[in-house]
Motif scaffolding. Structure first.
Motif, PDB file in Angstrom:
ATOM      1  N   ASP A 173       0.842  -0.961   0.017  1.00 23.82           N
ATOM      2  CA  ASP A 173       0.057  -0.003   0.047  1.00 23.82           C
ATOM      3  C   ASP A 173       0.431   1.248   0.017  1.00 23.82           C
ATOM      4  O   ASP A 173       2.249   1.251   0.315  1.00 23.82           O
ATOM      5  N   LYS A 174       0.195   2.530  -0.428  1.00 22.83           N
ATOM      6  CA  LYS A 174       0.782   4.292  -0.357  1.00 22.83           C
ATOM      7  C   LYS A 174       1.341   4.376   0.862  1.00 22.83           C
ATOM      8  O   LYS A 174       2.974   4.666   0.935  1.00 22.83           O
ATOM      9  N   SER A 175       1.050   3.476   2.156  1.00 27.16           N
ATOM     10  CA  SER A 175       2.083   4.002   3.338  1.00 27.16           C
ATOM     11  C   SER A 175       2.923   2.957   4.103  1.00 27.16           C
ATOM     12  O   SER A 175       3.423   2.748   4.663  1.00 27.16           O
ATOM     13  N   ALA A 176       3.073   1.506   2.970  1.00 28.17           N
ATOM     14  CA  ALA A 176       3.896   0.654   3.818  1.00 28.17           C
ATOM     15  C   ALA A 176       5.706   1.022   3.815  1.00 28.17           C
ATOM     16  O   ALA A 176       6.026   2.189   3.403  1.00 28.17           O
ATOM     17  N   ASP A 177       6.050  -0.067   4.978  1.00 27.30           N
ATOM     18  CA  ASP A 177       6.998   0.614   5.794  1.00 27.30           C
ATOM     19  C   ASP A 177       8.056   0.253   4.185  1.00 27.30           C
ATOM     20  O   ASP A 177       7.730  -0.948   4.444  1.00 27.30           O
ATOM     21  N   VAL A 178       9.142   0.829   3.854  1.00 24.31           N
ATOM     22  CA  VAL A 178      10.026  -0.083   2.639  1.00 24.31           C
ATOM     23  C   VAL A 178      10.879  -1.011   3.161  1.00 24.31           C
ATOM     24  O   VAL A 178      10.614  -1.773   2.751  1.00 24.31           O
ATOM     25  N   GLU A 179      11.473  -1.158   4.540  1.00 23.00           N
ATOM     26  CA  GLU A 179      11.590  -2.341   5.182  1.00 23.00           C
ATOM     27  C   GLU A 179      10.623  -3.591   5.486  1.00 23.00           C
ATOM     28  O   GLU A 179      11.583  -4.499   4.954  1.00 23.00           O
ATOM     29  N   LYS A 180      10.037  -3.224   5.660  1.00 23.29           N
ATOM     30  CA  LYS A 180       8.871  -4.143   5.544  1.00 23.29           C
ATOM     31  C   LYS A 180       8.582  -4.875   4.689  1.00 23.29           C
ATOM     32  O   LYS A 180       8.809  -6.457   4.288  1.00 23.29           O
ATOM     33  N   ILE A 226       9.704  -4.531   1.616  1.00 18.37           N
ATOM     34  CA  ILE A 226      11.204  -5.119   0.874  1.00 18.37           C
ATOM     35  C   ILE A 226      11.844  -6.664   1.360  1.00 18.37           C
ATOM     36  O   ILE A 226      10.982  -8.574   0.576  1.00 18.37           O
ATOM     37  N   SER A 227      11.306  -6.768   2.471  1.00 14.06           N
ATOM     38  CA  SER A 227      11.860  -7.898   3.455  1.00 14.06           C
ATOM     39  C   SER A 227      10.368  -9.346   3.047  1.00 14.06           C
ATOM     40  O   SER A 227      10.905  -9.907   3.245  1.00 14.06           O
ATOM     41  N   ILE A 228       9.281  -8.548   3.631  1.00 19.54           N
ATOM     42  CA  ILE A 228       7.897  -9.595   3.285  1.00 19.54           C
ATOM     43  C   ILE A 228       7.999 -10.918   2.079  1.00 19.54           C
ATOM     44  O   ILE A 228       7.847 -11.701   1.512  1.00 19.54           O
ATOM     45  N   MET A 229       7.999  -9.326   0.632  1.00 15.96           N
ATOM     46  CA  MET A 229       8.043 -10.128  -0.390  1.00 15.96           C
ATOM     47  C   MET A 229       9.074 -10.792  -0.809  1.00 15.96           C
ATOM     48  O   MET A 229       8.843 -11.810  -1.514  1.00 15.96           O
ATOM     49  N   ILE A 230       9.971 -10.389  -0.637  1.00 13.69           N
ATOM     50  CA  ILE A 230      11.638 -11.747  -0.534  1.00 13.69           C
ATOM     51  C   ILE A 230      11.003 -13.369   0.214  1.00 13.69           C
ATOM     52  O   ILE A 230      11.317 -13.478  -0.321  1.00 13.69           O
ATOM     53  N   ASN A 231      10.892 -12.824   0.909  1.00  5.99           N
ATOM     54  CA  ASN A 231      10.455 -14.130   2.209  1.00  5.99           C
ATOM     55  C   ASN A 231       9.033 -14.860   1.253  1.00  5.99           C
ATOM     56  O   ASN A 231       9.596 -16.065   0.936  1.00  5.99           O
ATOM     57  N   ALA A 232       8.441 -14.436   0.918  1.00 13.54           N
ATOM     58  CA  ALA A 232       7.025 -14.666   0.757  1.00 13.54           C
ATOM     59  C   ALA A 232       7.539 -15.466  -0.601  1.00 13.54           C
ATOM     60  O   ALA A 232       7.142 -16.553  -1.300  1.00 13.54           O
ATOM     61  N   LYS A 233       8.546 -14.724  -1.484  1.00 10.88           N
ATOM     62  CA  LYS A 233       8.476 -15.477  -3.089  1.00 10.88           C
ATOM     63  C   LYS A 233      10.243 -16.365  -3.053  1.00 10.88           C
ATOM     64  O   LYS A 233       9.737 -16.852  -3.854  1.00 10.88           O
ATOM     65  N   THR A 234      11.284 -16.341  -2.316  1.00 11.79           N
ATOM     66  CA  THR A 234      11.986 -16.684  -2.690  1.00 11.79           C
ATOM     67  C   THR A 234      12.644 -17.524  -1.185  1.00 11.79           C
ATOM     68  O   THR A 234      13.588 -18.709  -1.285  1.00 11.79           O
ATOM     69  N   ASP A 235      11.564 -18.123  -0.384  1.00 15.15           N
ATOM     70  CA  ASP A 235      11.691 -18.860   0.564  1.00 15.15           C
ATOM     71  C   ASP A 235      11.806 -20.050   0.591  1.00 15.15           C
ATOM     72  O   ASP A 235      13.192 -21.427   0.465  1.00 15.15           O
ATOM     73  N   ALA A 247      14.123   2.314  -6.692  1.00 12.78           N
ATOM     74  CA  ALA A 247      15.457   2.207  -6.360  1.00 12.78           C
ATOM     75  C   ALA A 247      15.721   0.716  -6.198  1.00 12.78           C
ATOM     76  O   ALA A 247      16.007   0.290  -6.382  1.00 12.78           O
ATOM     77  N   VAL A 248      15.041   0.847  -4.707  1.00 11.62           N
ATOM     78  CA  VAL A 248      15.337  -0.037  -3.569  1.00 11.62           C
ATOM     79  C   VAL A 248      14.858  -1.649  -4.458  1.00 11.62           C
ATOM     80  O   VAL A 248      15.279  -2.145  -3.936  1.00 11.62           O
ATOM     81  N   LEU A 249      13.127  -1.078  -4.754  1.00 14.88           N
ATOM     82  CA  LEU A 249      12.844  -2.284  -4.807  1.00 14.88           C
ATOM     83  C   LEU A 249      14.189  -3.219  -6.494  1.00 14.88           C
ATOM     84  O   LEU A 249      14.345  -4.582  -6.382  1.00 14.88           O
ATOM     85  N   ASN A 250      14.501  -2.537  -7.528  1.00 10.88           N
ATOM     86  CA  ASN A 250      15.182  -2.797  -8.013  1.00 10.88           C
ATOM     87  C   ASN A 250      15.734  -3.998  -8.008  1.00 10.88           C
ATOM     88  O   ASN A 250      17.002  -4.605  -8.139  1.00 10.88           O
ATOM     89  N   GLU A 251      17.182  -2.844  -6.963  1.00  8.23           N
ATOM     90  CA  GLU A 251      18.384  -3.810  -6.089  1.00  8.23           C
ATOM     91  C   GLU A 251      17.667  -4.806  -5.693  1.00  8.23           C
ATOM     92  O   GLU A 251      18.498  -5.805  -5.570  1.00  8.23           O
ATOM     93  N   ALA A 252      16.262  -5.228  -4.859  1.00  6.89           N
ATOM     94  CA  ALA A 252      16.309  -5.773  -4.361  1.00  6.89           C
ATOM     95  C   ALA A 252      15.803  -7.357  -5.531  1.00  6.89           C
ATOM     96  O   ALA A 252      16.529  -8.531  -5.056  1.00  6.89           O
ATOM     97  N   PHE A 253      14.607  -6.624  -6.675  1.00 11.10           N
ATOM     98  CA  PHE A 253      15.234  -8.345  -7.568  1.00 11.10           C
ATOM     99  C   PHE A 253      16.932  -8.695  -8.053  1.00 11.10           C
ATOM    100  O   PHE A 253      16.638  -9.875  -8.192  1.00 11.10           O
ATOM    101  N   LYS A 254      17.824  -7.633  -7.965  1.00  5.64           N
ATOM    102  CA  LYS A 254      18.739  -7.860  -8.485  1.00  5.64           C
ATOM    103  C   LYS A 254      19.152  -8.957  -7.800  1.00  5.64           C
ATOM    104  O   LYS A 254      20.134  -9.714  -7.778  1.00  5.64           O
ATOM    105  N   TYR A 284      -3.113 -11.022   5.911  1.00  2.00           N
ATOM    106  CA  TYR A 284      -1.963 -11.307   6.125  1.00  2.00           C
ATOM    107  C   TYR A 284      -1.782  -9.652   6.329  1.00  2.00           C
ATOM    108  O   TYR A 284      -1.810  -9.193   5.412  1.00  2.00           O
ATOM    109  N   HIS A 285      -0.963  -8.680   7.598  1.00  2.00           N
ATOM    110  CA  HIS A 285      -1.166  -7.680   7.617  1.00  2.00           C
ATOM    111  C   HIS A 285       0.458  -7.918   8.707  1.00  2.00           C
ATOM    112  O   HIS A 285       0.677  -7.991   9.469  1.00  2.00           O
ATOM    113  N   ASN A 286       1.423  -7.059   7.192  1.00  2.00           N
ATOM    114  CA  ASN A 286       2.469  -7.497   7.482  1.00  2.00           C
ATOM    115  C   ASN A 286       3.430  -8.343   7.748  1.00  2.00           C
ATOM    116  O   ASN A 286       3.688  -8.136   8.801  1.00  2.00           O
TER     117      ASN A 286
END
Length: 420
Positions: free
Chosen positions: A238-245, A247-256, A279-286, A369-371
């Motif tokens: 969502d637009k108010s999402a914490d960046v660190e949360k 990225i971490s949630i997306m990476i875990n849910a996709k790659t674990d 930029a942060v999202l691109n770096e995570a994907f990379k 799930y929320h966060n």
């Protein structure tokens, strides 16, 4: 793969399972728990036998060019044998789901009524390439007082047969009848079709695997089906999402573990958040070697993204590929999930409690799930012990199915001569 057409008599196996189910009703919780511990010990002791059989299946998989994700689901190791043996021990520590009085009352005429939990009876378990399901399903069935007929996929025929032979060897040294665990040792489709239609012997079918398998069972079975579902899971940032949360949630849910049904397949991103944090999202994907399939707007800010369309939004990749969908607001996100979701697991990342509440109320899925990562939609992770499947339907059971899902209810009435 050479088709195995053994002299399996599926109906006779079902008859034996039904007889064994009656015997299970007479056993105490302590006797069932003791048997589960013994099963675990013998599986660990005989792991080399199991791994030798598994290697035959892996060789066949390599010869047939099975995907990496499929081979991961098929593969066993000493550690994985230890894990599913420990799963049996964990199930033994759970409360017996049968014999519980859910409610009781007395009618005006003095008739006493109890609503109690009882086993389903005989479970037909139809599954694909995961040999661990053979053990997990058996443990849950026996603990809940059910007999089980196992029909695994042809790709794991050697592994499953070895596991069941070891379990039978162990059960012979317990109070539980080995006939309570039946394995259809055939790759012949007719054997599976026969299991679909034995209402007089089998009480419920549970399919666990890909969409085609589940659909085939639902459409062709005359035995009641406890339907599990494929997992086209979404993470909505969502637009108010914490960046660190986020990225971490997306990476875990996709790659674990990309090949499991609770892995995220689509990242839905609020347009404002994406433009601010591209930029942060691109770096995570990379960093995680994630291949992105994106809509036109997302491709304008995400590097090396491939075009995405209807097939991508509906796809259960089971790999490190992910679809990225840009939305204007939470209503768009919910509408996308409504169109392409499989009612499995969906997550929102937001610091806006009102947005989270809206998402949790309006999204129709077994687990929300929320966060947090969707990877928690798992019987073990939620404290259910081993899991027999994740139900995306709405009758009887929904979400990760542990012991309670393998019971039904019975009404017991006690009177002193009442008539109607």
């Amino acid at each position: 793969m050479t088709q195995i057409k053994s002299n399996v008599n599926v109906e006779q196996q079902a008859i034996e399972a039904k007889k064994a189910a009656k015997k299970l009703l007479t056993l105490s919780e302590a006797e069932k728990n003791e048997a589960l511990h013994h099963l675990a010990d013998v599986l660990e002791r005989e792991y080399e036998t199991i791994l030798a059989a598994n290697e035959k299946d892996l060789k066949n998989g390599r010869d047939q060019g099975f995907t990496e994700a499929f081979m991961d689901r098929l593969s066993l190791s000493k550690e994985r044998v230890h894990d599913f043996a420990n799963g049996l021990r964990e199930v033994s520590e759970l409360n017996d789901p049968t014999g519980n009085v859910l409610s009781d009352w007395t009618l005006d005429n003095g008739l006493q009524v109890q609503k109690v939990t009882v086993p389903l009876g005989v479970i037909g378990m139809i599954y694909e390439a995961r040999p661990n399901v053979t053990v997990d399903a058996t443990g849950l069935a026996l603990k809940s007082g059910n007999a089980i007929i196992l029909k695994g996929g042809s790709s794991a025929i050697n592994s499953n047969q070895a596991i069941v032979e070891v379990m039978h060897k162990a059960l012979e040294e317990t109070k539980l009848p080995k006939e309570a665990v039946q394995f259809i040792a055939s790759t012949d489709r007719e054997a599976t079709n026969q299991l679909f239609t034995m209402k007089e012997h089998v009480d419920v079918l549970i399919p666990r695997g890909g969409g085609k398998l589940i659909q085939a069972v639902v459409e062709n079975a005359t035995v009641p089906v406890l339907e599990t579902g494929v997992g086209n899971c979404h993470i909505y940032v969502d637009k108010s999402a914490d960046v660190e949360k986020a990225i971490s949630i997306m990476i875990n849910a996709k790659t674990d573990r990309p090949a499991v049904c609770n892995a995220a397949e689509t990242l839905i991103v609020h347009k404002d958040w994406l433009e601010q944090h591209a930029a942060v999202l691109n770096e995570a994907f990379k960093q995680e070697n994630i291949q992105v399939h994106a809509d036109e707007h997302a491709r304008s800010v995400i590097e090396n993204a491939l075009p995405a369309g209807h097939e991508d939004w509906a796809n259960e990749y089971l790999s490190t590929d992910i679809a990225v969908k840009t939305v204007e607001d939470i209503a768009d996100a919910i509408a996308h999930i409504e169109t392409y979701g499989t009612k499995h697991s969906e997550a929102i990342v937001t610091e806006d409690d009102e947005a989270a509440e809206t998402f949790m109320k309006l999204v129709d899925a077994a687990a929300l799930y929320h966060n947090a990562s969707t990877r928690f939609t798992d019987g073990g992770a939620l404290g259910f012990g081993a899991e027999i499947g994740i139900s995306t339907q709405k009758l009887h059971a929904r979400g990760p199915m542990g012991l309670p899902a393998l019971t039904t209810i019975k009404f017991l009435m006690k009177g002193n001569g009442q008539i109607r």
